[in-house]
Design an enzyme around this catalytic site. Structure first.
Site, PDB file in Angstrom:
ATOM      1  N   LYS A   1      -6.751  -4.858  -3.070  1.00  0.00           N
ATOM      2  CA  LYS A   1      -7.470  -5.404  -1.924  1.00  0.00           C
ATOM      3  C   LYS A   1      -8.454  -4.375  -1.378  1.00  0.00           C
ATOM      4  O   LYS A   1      -8.364  -3.185  -1.692  1.00  0.00           O
ATOM      5  CB  LYS A   1      -6.506  -5.863  -0.835  1.00  0.00           C
ATOM      6  CG  LYS A   1      -5.589  -4.794  -0.268  1.00  0.00           C
ATOM      7  CD  LYS A   1      -4.568  -5.414   0.662  1.00  0.00           C
ATOM      8  CE  LYS A   1      -3.680  -4.365   1.307  1.00  0.00           C
ATOM      9  NZ  LYS A   1      -4.406  -3.484   2.240  1.00  0.00           N
TER      10      LYS A   1
ATOM     11  N   CYS B   1      -1.757  -2.815   7.857  1.00  0.00           N
ATOM     12  CA  CYS B   1      -1.696  -3.689   6.684  1.00  0.00           C
ATOM     13  C   CYS B   1      -0.395  -4.479   6.579  1.00  0.00           C
ATOM     14  O   CYS B   1      -0.416  -5.642   6.169  1.00  0.00           O
ATOM     15  CB  CYS B   1      -1.946  -2.867   5.417  1.00  0.00           C
ATOM     16  SG  CYS B   1      -3.617  -2.152   5.382  1.00  0.00           S
TER      17      CYS B   1
ATOM     18  N   ASP C   1       0.801  -1.233   0.000  1.00  0.00           N
ATOM     19  CA  ASP C   1       0.000   0.000   0.000  1.00  0.00           C
ATOM     20  C   ASP C   1       0.835   1.285   0.000  1.00  0.00           C
ATOM     21  O   ASP C   1       0.576   2.220   0.779  1.00  0.00           O
ATOM     22  CB  ASP C   1      -0.943   0.014   1.197  1.00  0.00           C
ATOM     23  CG  ASP C   1      -1.951  -1.118   1.172  1.00  0.00           C
ATOM     24  OD1 ASP C   1      -1.961  -1.891   0.195  1.00  0.00           O
ATOM     25  OD2 ASP C   1      -2.732  -1.235   2.126  1.00  0.00           O
TER      26      ASP C   1
END
Length: 209
Positions: A114, A163, A14
């Site tokens: 995601k 994450c 990310d």
């Protein structure tokens, strides 16, 4: 930089503008890790590189704006589990959801999007947060890595305490050796660092500078 064995993969989690200072959900010093990750990918030290991309539809269940009367960073019950409510972030096809343009992503063999299901959040690269009956449906990444002969995963990116942490824990559960590139991660807030270290230690995850 010396190359890692072909059985080791790099997972970049990310690295997106919305998680940088000035973004919709900024991580503490999130931009500080971009040069190091850019150099790591440019070195081609890993034969297999995976990048994840938070990719939420508008009105996602993790957004505080979706829940009347609730504010960002409150926690609610969602599917029988705690869910932090976030500011709207990484909305599909918005500039903040793009992979950071300061990195040459041609080194990535796979970009895994995601958080695409409107009713379920997905911190981890390996599993959704929640599913029917308390299960956490897999994303398919573990199988993809195994078919490429990968047995060890190194992780970096954002956010260290969500994450990247969840991805590391799930990688261990999936049977991979795991190394957490601590200095190439940053947390949502520094207060998350001590619990993150404790969770990584409990999972048997190795930390690397």
């Amino acid at each position: 930089m010396a190359a890692f064995p072909d059985t080791t993969a790099l997972l970049v989690v990310d690295l997106q503008p919305d998680f940088m200072p000035g973004g919709a959900l900024p991580c503490h010093e999130g931009d500080a890790i971009v040069p190091g990750i850019a150099a790591l990918l440019a070195s081609r030290a890993y034969r297999t590189v995976v990048a994840t991309q938070d990719w939420h539809p508008p009105g996602h269940a993790s957004f505080a704006s979706t829940h009347a009367g609730h504010a960002p960073f409150e926690t609610i019950d969602l599917h029988g589990r705690p869910q932090v409510l976030w500011p709207d972030h990484c909305v599909q096809r918005t500039p903040g959801a793009a992979l950071d343009p300061r990195v040459d992503w041609t080194a990535a063999d796979l970009v895994l999007r995601k958080g695409t299901r409107p009713d379920v959040d997905s911190y981890s690269a390996f599993r959704e947060n929640h599913g029917p009956g308390g299960t956490r449906p897999p994303t398919g990444l573990a199988g993809w890595l195994r078919e490429r002969g990968i047995d060890e995963v190194h992780l970096c990116g954002l956010a260290r305490d969500y994450c990247v942490l969840w991805s590391a824990q799930d990688a261990v559960d999936a049977g991979f050796r795991v190394r957490f590139l601590w200095e190439l991660t940053r947390p949502v807030t520094p207060e998350g660092d001590a619990p993150t270290r404790a969770a990584l230690d409990a999972a048997g995850v190795a930390l690397a500078a």
